[in-house]
Design a protein around this motif. Structure first.
Motif, short mmCIF file in Angstrom:
data_model
loop_
_atom_site.label_atom_id
_atom_site.label_comp_id
_atom_site.label_asym_id
_atom_site.label_seq_id
_atom_site.Cartn_x
_atom_site.Cartn_y
_atom_site.Cartn_z
N TYR A 534 33.73 48.30 38.17
CA TYR A 534 34.24 49.12 37.06
C TYR A 534 35.51 49.86 37.46
CZ TYR A 534 29.65 48.30 34.95
OH TYR A 534 28.54 47.72 34.42
N GLY A 535 36.28 49.26 38.37
CA GLY A 535 37.46 49.95 38.88
C GLY A 535 38.78 49.41 38.39
N ARG A 536 38.76 48.43 37.52
CA ARG A 536 40.01 47.87 36.98
C ARG A 536 40.47 48.75 35.82
NH1 ARG A 536 44.32 44.48 38.20
NH2 ARG A 536 45.06 43.42 36.31
N GLN A 537 41.60 49.43 35.98
CA GLN A 537 42.03 50.40 34.97
C GLN A 537 42.46 49.75 33.67
OE1 GLN A 537 44.62 53.56 36.26
NE2 GLN A 537 43.89 53.46 38.37
N THR A 538 43.10 48.59 33.75
CA THR A 538 43.59 47.93 32.54
C THR A 538 42.49 47.06 31.95
OG1 THR A 538 44.52 46.21 33.96
CG2 THR A 538 46.00 47.96 33.24
N PRO A 539 42.53 46.83 30.63
CA PRO A 539 41.41 46.11 29.97
C PRO A 539 41.36 44.62 30.23
CG PRO A 539 43.09 46.73 28.36
CD PRO A 539 43.48 47.40 29.65
N ASP A 540 42.33 44.07 30.98
CA ASP A 540 42.33 42.63 31.20
C ASP A 540 41.34 42.17 32.26
OD1 ASP A 540 43.75 43.94 33.16
OD2 ASP A 540 45.32 42.43 33.34
N GLY A 541 40.75 43.08 33.03
CA GLY A 541 39.78 42.69 34.04
C GLY A 541 40.44 42.09 35.27
N TYR A 542 39.64 41.85 36.31
CA TYR A 542 40.16 41.27 37.54
C TYR A 542 40.44 39.78 37.36
CZ TYR A 542 38.46 45.49 39.93
OH TYR A 542 38.24 46.78 40.34
N SER A 543 41.44 39.29 38.09
CA SER A 543 41.79 37.87 38.02
C SER A 543 40.72 37.02 38.70
CB SER A 543 43.14 37.63 38.70
OG SER A 543 43.44 36.24 38.72
N MET A 544 40.44 35.86 38.12
CA MET A 544 39.53 34.89 38.71
C MET A 544 40.29 33.79 39.45
SD MET A 544 36.61 34.50 35.75
CE MET A 544 37.82 34.29 34.43
N LEU A 545 41.61 33.91 39.51
CA LEU A 545 42.43 32.94 40.22
C LEU A 545 42.51 33.30 41.70
CD1 LEU A 545 45.37 32.60 37.66
CD2 LEU A 545 43.33 31.16 37.86
N SER A 546 42.92 32.35 42.51
CA SER A 546 43.00 32.57 43.95
C SER A 546 44.19 33.43 44.35
CB SER A 546 43.09 31.22 44.67
OG SER A 546 41.97 30.41 44.37
#
Length: 658
Positions: A534-546
């Motif tokens: 729950y630490g990603r400030q922006t609403p796009d979420g963490y990247s799932m790419l490498s």
């Protein structure tokens, strides 16, 4: 697939897909199967993963990584049967996890009960202002409220003093805080049984328990909680910081679920949707309270169900309403803004807020290239005016629709007229978005990125999208089709994904069969490696790419974590005994390395990695030292070698991939 070129009859086939609607609430009986006729292009012919590698691939992609013995368990029941179980999590016995979760009693409370029992700052300020009362008939809750009132007043006084004397305060040494208890009094307190010990703490003057905890040494703080029940520990922490109870239990319970649940695919999908519908816990300092029901009641039960239901649940959650500011959105022509019969205009209404409308289309459904315009954003924002939160002392926090704040009139979204109908306007827009082909492609591409490859074939995304639309957005059926696709089982997909920090940490804990008694340590590790829950400030979420996760500094941090984890240097609450897992008191380095390699990576280690680890073992002090004199020394040496071997394997490029 390029539609402009068309598809000849020779390249088409009629596939009958058995699309099973997963009953969201069913625990005993499954609903009747539904058969949907779908016209699909023939899948590509790709070289497929074979043998036990198929089981490893499924465990790497559909779980947080295999635990010791899990490959054999899947082999015993059959891979297809195991996948079928994972797609229907309600059929899987998870009582062992339920027992572990008993240590987090706050996680069973409603948001309203959480804010009442562990009052956030907004509640305490209402108590101070006379708008709410301190609980009269519950001595424990009364002590928590009174302590927080005192703590808040002291903070306000300190803030005023700092503002008045800023230059002097900045240069002055920190004030000396007198001890709450003497050494003898502390010893007497710690000698008490858990019940009387807590009763003694509850009798302290308001606001004194926090300073006492900070006065104690780490060993004494552990002794202060020793023997207490989970509820008693909650009370102890809440006397100092009620919010900490909620935050700590939420983050710890999520880690415990990821490590220990048998319903691994449901948990992986829960993680996927929590990232897709991302909410930052630090938005307003109190978001953590709404995240408890958000994860428990909104995301997890619907992670393999209907996308439209999931979309509605997120839209009506207090967490999303607060995070994307829709709770404050007011129609400019509503009674709440201009006044009207029974609705006198008061103050300055907040006006129209487009944050939720924009992210709803860009991130939750259609995607950035989904065919909407700025006018659509504004119209959707008008539709969702009045979708807000009822807050204490009125009875909340909970979602409500306030017609006085709803913008009147017809709205036009994506070329469709939305007739004036209050709350139902929002339901119509959510249905419009959930069933849009652009949404199907956007969601299915994200699923393909998460489970297949960083750059999934468009033909796979197109086929998944067809299933998504034909099944009315049934996530479980899309996942069923995905794991049946040749692209999922393609040799080129095998170990081709880079683990995110969360995947890496949880998979390491699971692979080693490491005992987690203190999940806070794992929570901290996730933050240290760059992916706090729950630490990603922006609403796009963490990247799932490498790409975002691969750099020299990040890989060094992973290696440091690996060595600390394997050698039991993280915490006494996260431990492993390697020699007991190997079933031998000591082994020669080469044999020990092979056994740990098989335990953690099931033999999937390159010769280069193996040689580097053996070289490292040969140059360690214990190898260069004189021969050991006793069996105990031999055991200690073997244990250190095993821990070093495991740590190097965790940090190797081979373990970084899934």
């Amino acid at each position: 697939m390029d539609k402009a070129h068309g598809l000849t009859a020779s390249r088409l086939l009629i596939s009958v897909l058995l699309l099973t609607q997963v009953c969201l609430a069913a625990k005993k009986n499954r609903p009747a199967d539904q058969t949907v006729m779908v016209k699909l292009p023939a899948p590509p012919r790709l070289k497929q993963i074979q043998g036990d590698d198929r089981i490893l691939h499924a465990l790497d992609r559909l779980t947080f990584g295999p635990r010791p013995g899990e490959v054999e368990e899947v082999k015993a029941i059959g891979l297809d049967a195991w996948i079928a179980q994972q797609l229907h999590p309600a059929t899987i016995d998870d009582t062992a996890l339920d027992q572990r979760l008993q240590q987090f009693p706050a996680m069973r409370l409603s948001e309203e009960d959480l804010t009442h029992k562990f009052p956030p700052g907004s509640i305490i300020r209402q108590v101070e202002n006379g708008k709410m009362s301190v609980p009269l008939f519950n001595a424990t809750e009364r002590a928590i409220y009174q302590s927080q009132v005192v703590i808040d007043r002291k903070k306000q006084e300190q803030d005023k003093a700092n503002a008045k004397n800023a230059p002097a305060v900045n240069n002055a040494p920190p004030p000396v805080v007198p001890p709450v208890l003497s050494a003898e009094e502390i010893a007497n307190l710690l000698s008490l049984a858990p019940g009387p010990r807590l009763a003694k703490l509850l009798s302290f003057p308001a606001g004194e328990v926090g300073p006492l905890r900070r006065q104690l040494s780490p060993v004494q703080r552990i002794a202060l909680e020793d023997g207490m029940s989970p509820e008693q520990r909650e009370t102890l922490i809440a006397l100092d910081n009620p919010r900490q109870v909620v935050q700590s239990e939420l983050l710890q319970s999520r880690v415990v679920r990821a490590v220990y649940t048998q319903r691994q695919l449901q948990e992986v999908m829960t993680d996927f949707w929590l990232n897709h519908f991302n909410i930052f816990q630090g938005k307003n300092g109190e978001e953590i309270y709404s995240l408890v029901p958000y994860e428990r009641d909104v995301i997890r039960p619907n992670a393999l169900g209907s996308f439209e239901v999931l979309l509605l649940k997120t839209a009506t959650s207090t967490a999303m309403m607060a995070y994307l500011d829709n709770a404050a959105s007011t129609g400019p022509h509503s009674f709440g803004a201009i006044g009207g019969p029974g609705h006198p205009r008061g103050g300055n209404p907040p006006g129209l807020n487009e944050n939720y409308a924009r992210e709803l289309m860009e991130l939750h459904t259609l995607g950035v290239n989904g065919g909407y315009t700025q006018r659509d954003v504004t119209e959707v924002a008008r539709v969702f005016t009045g979708w807000t939160i009822e807050r204490p002392p009125k009875g909340g926090p909970r979602f409500v629709f306030d017609p006085a704040r709803h913008e009147p009139g017809i709205k036009r979204v994506l070329g469709v007229n939305i007739k004036e109908d209050g709350y139902k306007e929002g339901l119509e827009v959510l249905h419009l978005l959930a069933t849009n082909p652009a949404t199907a492609h956007f969601i299915c591409r994200k699923l393909a990125v998460r489970f297949v490859s960083d750059n999934p074939p468009q033909s796979l995304v197109d086929r998944l999208s067809t299933v998504f639309l034909a099944s009315n957005g049934n996530i479980g059926e899309v996942m069923r089709f995905l794991v049946q696709s040749p692209e999922f089982w393609a040799v080129t997909s095998y170990r081709a994904k880079m683990k995110t920090p969360e995947d890496f940490v949880i998979s390491a804990v699971r692979a080693g069969g490491i005992d987690v008694q203190d999940a806070n340590v794992v929570v901290k590790a996730l933050g240290d490696l760059g992916q706090p829950l729950y630490g990603r400030q922006t609403p796009d979420g963490y990247s799932m790419l490498s790409t975002p996760w691969v750099n020299s500094a990040a890989l060094l941090e992973r290696m440091n974590f690996s060595l600390a984890l394997a050698s039991n240097r993280l915490s006494k609450g996260v431990t492993v005994d390697w020699l007991s897992k190997l079933g031998a008191p000591s082994l020669v380095p080469e044999l020990e390395e092979r056994q740990i390699e098989d335990l953690l990576l099931h033999g999937q280690v390159s010769e280069n990695t193996r040689n580097l680890i053996l070289q490292q073992l040969a140059t360690t002090p214990q190898q260069a030292a004189k021969p050991v004199a006793t069996a105990e020394q031999a055991h200690q040496t073997a244990d250190r070698e095993a821990a070093l071997t495991a740590g190097l394997l965790f940090g190797s490029p081979d373990f970084q991939r899934r």
